[in-house]
Design a protein around this motif. Structure first.
Motif, PDB file in Angstrom:
ATOM      1  N   GLN A 191       0.803  -1.129  -0.177  1.00 20.71           N
ATOM      2  CA  GLN A 191      -0.138  -0.125  -0.135  1.00 20.71           C
ATOM      3  C   GLN A 191       0.920   1.134  -0.009  1.00 20.71           C
ATOM      4  O   GLN A 191       0.399   2.295  -0.670  1.00 20.71           O
ATOM      5  CB  GLN A 191      -1.001  -0.102   1.432  1.00 20.71           C
ATOM      6  N   GLN A 192       1.862   1.074   0.709  1.00 19.09           N
ATOM      7  CA  GLN A 192       2.872   2.211   0.662  1.00 19.09           C
ATOM      8  C   GLN A 192       3.404   2.755  -0.731  1.00 19.09           C
ATOM      9  O   GLN A 192       3.675   3.810  -1.062  1.00 19.09           O
ATOM     10  CB  GLN A 192       3.940   2.130   1.740  1.00 19.09           C
ATOM     11  N   ASN A 250       0.797   3.996  -2.925  1.00 17.30           N
ATOM     12  CA  ASN A 250       0.642   5.558  -2.570  1.00 17.30           C
ATOM     13  C   ASN A 250       1.930   6.513  -2.817  1.00 17.30           C
ATOM     14  O   ASN A 250       1.658   7.675  -3.379  1.00 17.30           O
ATOM     15  CB  ASN A 250       0.480   5.811  -0.882  1.00 17.30           C
ATOM     16  N   ARG A 251       3.274   5.858  -2.743  1.00 23.65           N
ATOM     17  CA  ARG A 251       4.266   6.606  -3.337  1.00 23.65           C
ATOM     18  C   ARG A 251       4.131   6.966  -4.932  1.00 23.65           C
ATOM     19  O   ARG A 251       4.336   8.178  -5.422  1.00 23.65           O
ATOM     20  CB  ARG A 251       5.543   5.775  -3.107  1.00 23.65           C
ATOM     21  N   GLN A 258       1.269   7.072  -6.399  1.00 19.59           N
ATOM     22  CA  GLN A 258       0.271   8.061  -6.646  1.00 19.59           C
ATOM     23  C   GLN A 258       0.692   9.359  -6.693  1.00 19.59           C
ATOM     24  O   GLN A 258       0.179  10.353  -7.242  1.00 19.59           O
ATOM     25  CB  GLN A 258      -0.867   7.704  -6.007  1.00 19.59           C
ATOM     26  N   MET A 259       1.480   9.567  -5.563  1.00 16.00           N
ATOM     27  CA  MET A 259       1.801  11.076  -5.271  1.00 16.00           C
ATOM     28  C   MET A 259       2.859  11.559  -6.347  1.00 16.00           C
ATOM     29  O   MET A 259       2.702  12.676  -6.355  1.00 16.00           O
ATOM     30  CB  MET A 259       2.302  10.810  -4.024  1.00 16.00           C
ATOM     31  N   GLY A 284       0.669   4.850 -11.077  1.00 17.30           N
ATOM     32  CA  GLY A 284       0.014   5.445  -9.849  1.00 17.30           C
ATOM     33  C   GLY A 284      -1.337   5.971 -10.477  1.00 17.30           C
ATOM     34  O   GLY A 284      -2.355   5.888  -9.928  1.00 17.30           O
ATOM     35  N   HIS A 337      -3.699   3.107 -11.107  1.00 16.30           N
ATOM     36  CA  HIS A 337      -4.263   3.004  -9.696  1.00 16.30           C
ATOM     37  C   HIS A 337      -5.356   3.856  -9.217  1.00 16.30           C
ATOM     38  O   HIS A 337      -6.355   3.311  -8.699  1.00 16.30           O
ATOM     39  CB  HIS A 337      -3.007   2.830  -8.593  1.00 16.30           C
ATOM     40  N   GLU A 338      -5.133   5.128  -9.334  1.00 18.68           N
ATOM     41  CA  GLU A 338      -5.996   6.047  -9.112  1.00 18.68           C
ATOM     42  C   GLU A 338      -7.475   5.988  -9.620  1.00 18.68           C
ATOM     43  O   GLU A 338      -8.267   6.111  -9.181  1.00 18.68           O
ATOM     44  CB  GLU A 338      -5.510   7.511  -9.331  1.00 18.68           C
TER      45      GLU A 338
END
Length: 172
Positions: free
Chosen positions: A116-117, A120-121, A123-124, A130, A133-134
């Motif tokens: 999950q981290q 998130n990285r 996506q950021m 990313g 995934h969004e």
């Protein structure tokens, strides 16, 4: 005693000696299964990894997990925790960590947290993966023309059209 009536007290004693749940890490494993099969119940441990862990701990992989001594279970726990240091980097599930660059093997809840981290990285920083995934789309290049649709009906709903035609015919 006859052949039809076997000696059941010996079997009952064997069943009483078994531990039905063996806790390794943060996971309860089924004690009625073999060591190799039970270890695959942990996230991050597959059949190959389970076989290697049983080999390194000098335990028969076909032995029932619930009947092992506490020392044998502790040996399995140690080898699960130290798996990344005992095998080559290509056999681990994280051969090169993003921050440390080391080979690690995540097991249990740590695996889902690390995954999950990573998402998130991605996506950021708005990488391609990313963004996919969004949006909830396929990430690894699978075809999306005919699969992975999230909307309801695909194509024409023939039954609804037939009902509409029957209603129109009755109205005339």
């Amino acid at each position: 005693m006859s052949a039809e009536d076997p000696d059941t007290p010996a079997e009952d004693e064997e069943e009483e000696d078994i531990r039905y749940f063996v806790r390794i890490g943060q996971t309860d494993l089924d004690g009625t299964k073999s060591v190799e099969r039970a270890l695959t119940g942990m996230n991050g441990v597959g059949r190959r990894t389970a076989r290697i862990i049983a080999e390194q701990a000098n335990i028969d992989r076909t032995a029932t997990l619930g009947r092992l001594d506490d020392d044998d279970v502790e040996s399995i726990v140690e080898h699960v925790e130290e798996f990344a240091s005992d095998v080559p980097a290509w056999l681990t599930n994280r051969p090169k960590d993003y921050f440390t660059g080391e080979a690690t093997h995540e097991v249990g809840n740590d695996l889902s947290l690390t995954r999950q981290q990573d998402i998130n990285r991605m996506q950021m920083i708005s990488s391609y993966k990313g963004v996919r995934h969004e949006r909830g789309q396929k990430v690894r290049g699978q075809r999306t023309k005919s699969t992975g649709r999230s909307e309801g009906t695909i194509g024409v709903n023939v039954e609804a059209l037939q009902e509409e035609m029957e209603e129109e015919a009755e109205g005339e």
